[in-house]
Design a protein around this motif. Structure first.
Motif, PDB file in Angstrom:
ATOM      1  N   ARG A  47      -1.592  -1.254  -4.052  1.00 41.11           N
ATOM      2  CA  ARG A  47      -2.559  -0.459  -4.122  1.00 41.11           C
ATOM      3  C   ARG A  47      -2.302   1.276  -3.976  1.00 41.11           C
ATOM      4  O   ARG A  47      -1.353   1.948  -2.087  1.00 41.11           O
TER       5      ARG A  47
ATOM      6  N   TRP B  90     -15.704   1.810   2.886  1.00 43.80           N
ATOM      7  CA  TRP B  90     -16.650   1.877   1.469  1.00 43.80           C
ATOM      8  C   TRP B  90     -18.034   1.072   2.654  1.00 43.80           C
ATOM      9  O   TRP B  90     -19.101   2.194   2.408  1.00 43.80           O
TER      10      TRP B  90
ATOM     11  N   MET C 139      -4.289  -0.893  -7.863  1.00 47.49           N
ATOM     12  CA  MET C 139      -5.765  -0.002  -7.700  1.00 47.49           C
ATOM     13  C   MET C 139      -6.193   0.738  -6.880  1.00 47.49           C
ATOM     14  O   MET C 139      -5.284   1.307  -6.354  1.00 47.49           O
ATOM     15  N   ASP C 140      -6.578   1.314  -8.208  1.00 45.59           N
ATOM     16  CA  ASP C 140      -6.745   3.240  -8.228  1.00 45.59           C
ATOM     17  C   ASP C 140      -7.897   3.178  -6.856  1.00 45.59           C
ATOM     18  O   ASP C 140      -8.753   2.902  -7.867  1.00 45.59           O
ATOM     19  N   GLU C 141      -6.861   3.436  -5.631  1.00 46.03           N
ATOM     20  CA  GLU C 141      -8.583   3.486  -4.636  1.00 46.03           C
ATOM     21  C   GLU C 141      -9.101   5.015  -4.973  1.00 46.03           C
ATOM     22  O   GLU C 141      -8.293   6.405  -4.333  1.00 46.03           O
ATOM     23  N   ALA C 142     -10.205   5.045  -4.769  1.00 55.47           N
ATOM     24  CA  ALA C 142     -11.241   6.304  -4.827  1.00 55.47           C
ATOM     25  C   ALA C 142     -11.292   7.085  -3.619  1.00 55.47           C
ATOM     26  O   ALA C 142     -11.572   7.798  -2.994  1.00 55.47           O
TER      27      ALA C 142
ATOM     28  N   CYS D 298       0.537  -0.683   0.099  1.00 51.32           N
ATOM     29  CA  CYS D 298       0.551   0.051   0.598  1.00 51.32           C
ATOM     30  C   CYS D 298       0.741   1.122  -0.128  1.00 51.32           C
ATOM     31  O   CYS D 298       2.095   1.457   1.105  1.00 51.32           O
TER      32      CYS D 298
ATOM     33  N   SER E  55      -3.553   4.125  -1.710  1.00 56.86           N
ATOM     34  CA  SER E  55      -4.298   4.024  -0.498  1.00 56.86           C
ATOM     35  C   SER E  55      -4.064   6.159  -0.539  1.00 56.86           C
ATOM     36  O   SER E  55      -2.890   6.278   0.285  1.00 56.86           O
ATOM     37  N   HIS E  56      -5.092   6.389   0.092  1.00 59.12           N
ATOM     38  CA  HIS E  56      -6.109   6.298  -0.349  1.00 59.12           C
ATOM     39  C   HIS E  56      -7.344   6.586  -0.895  1.00 59.12           C
ATOM     40  O   HIS E  56      -8.734   7.256  -0.726  1.00 59.12           O
ATOM     41  N   ASN E  57      -6.522   7.286  -1.820  1.00 62.23           N
ATOM     42  CA  ASN E  57      -6.955   8.820  -3.123  1.00 62.23           C
ATOM     43  C   ASN E  57      -6.821   8.409  -4.076  1.00 62.23           C
ATOM     44  O   ASN E  57      -5.264   7.802  -4.659  1.00 62.23           O
TER      45      ASN E  57
ATOM     46  N   ASP F  83     -10.854   5.690   1.203  1.00 61.15           N
ATOM     47  CA  ASP F  83     -10.606   4.519   2.232  1.00 61.15           C
ATOM     48  C   ASP F  83     -12.008   3.536   2.589  1.00 61.15           C
ATOM     49  O   ASP F  83     -11.425   2.664   3.756  1.00 61.15           O
TER      50      ASP F  83
END
Length: 200
Positions: free
Chosen positions: A167, A196, A189-192, A134, A169-171, A194
């Motif tokens: 990953r 859900w 993994m392009d996280e939008a 991450c 994290s987190h934007n 953190d």
């Protein structure tokens, strides 16, 4: 306004689908628009080209925006993976009445990606184990606006450790960081965000 994606990927051939959104908002001049796309292989050689032109002139003030979709066939493509991050380049040129209006180059890796319940992660039909970390968007004491050289140094160290997946994290990360991952060979993994289900 340009999106490149690959379809029907195999070792023998692949298709690149290039969608180009052309906007002429604010222009009252009518004109015949042509979108020319050239695809260059990782070694820099031209491997495909096509043109999409309108049959009738377009008055941009009325029509505003149009999308051109072009399919280019690539024979015997060099497939992208973390071990072999081969990147093609799609060069898109917009012409109006024979005059160049705009030009952009978009890198693209040709690859197929799948997750299978019995085999796991498949890249180009082959099973691959994800060795991931991450990564936060900041550069430690450098703050949030991180020079690309810092990211390059970090990614080289991660690659040397055997990392092939990240990953974010987190934007959503800096586009320059994503470009580096494409060039250096990292699955992302392009996280939008953190959270859900449960908020902090």
């Amino acid at each position: 306004g340009v999106c490149v994606r690959c379809e029907d990927v195999a070792e023998e051939a692949a298709s690149l689908l290039v969608e180009t959104r052309v906007s002429g908002a604010g222009s009252a001049d009518a004109g015949k628009i042509c979108v020319e796309t050239r695809v260059y292989a990782p070694d820099g050689k031209l491997c495909a080209e096509t043109k999409a032109a309108q049959k009738e002139p377009v008055t941009w003030a009325r029509d505003g925006e149009q999308t051109f979709v072009q399919r280019l066939e690539i024979s015997a493509p060099e497939l992208w993976s973390a071990d072999s991050p081969a990147l093609y380049k799609a060069e898109v040129i917009v012409w109006k009445d024979g005059e160049k209006q705009d030009e952009i180059s978009v890198p693209a890796g040709i690859r197929s990606v799948a997750f299978d319940c019995s085999q796991g992660f498949l890249i180009n039909g082959k099973r691959e184990k994800l060795n991931g970390v991450c990564v936060h968007h900041d550069g430690g004491s450098m703050g949030a606006a991180v020079p690309v050289q810092i990211w390059e140094r970090r990614l080289k160290k991660l690659k040397n450790m055997g990392v092939n997946a990240i990953r974010m994290s987190h934007n959503p990360p800096d586009p320059g960081l994503l470009d580096l991952c494409d060039r250096m060979g990292f699955y992302v993994m392009d996280e939008a965000f953190d959270e859900w289900r449960i908020l902090k």
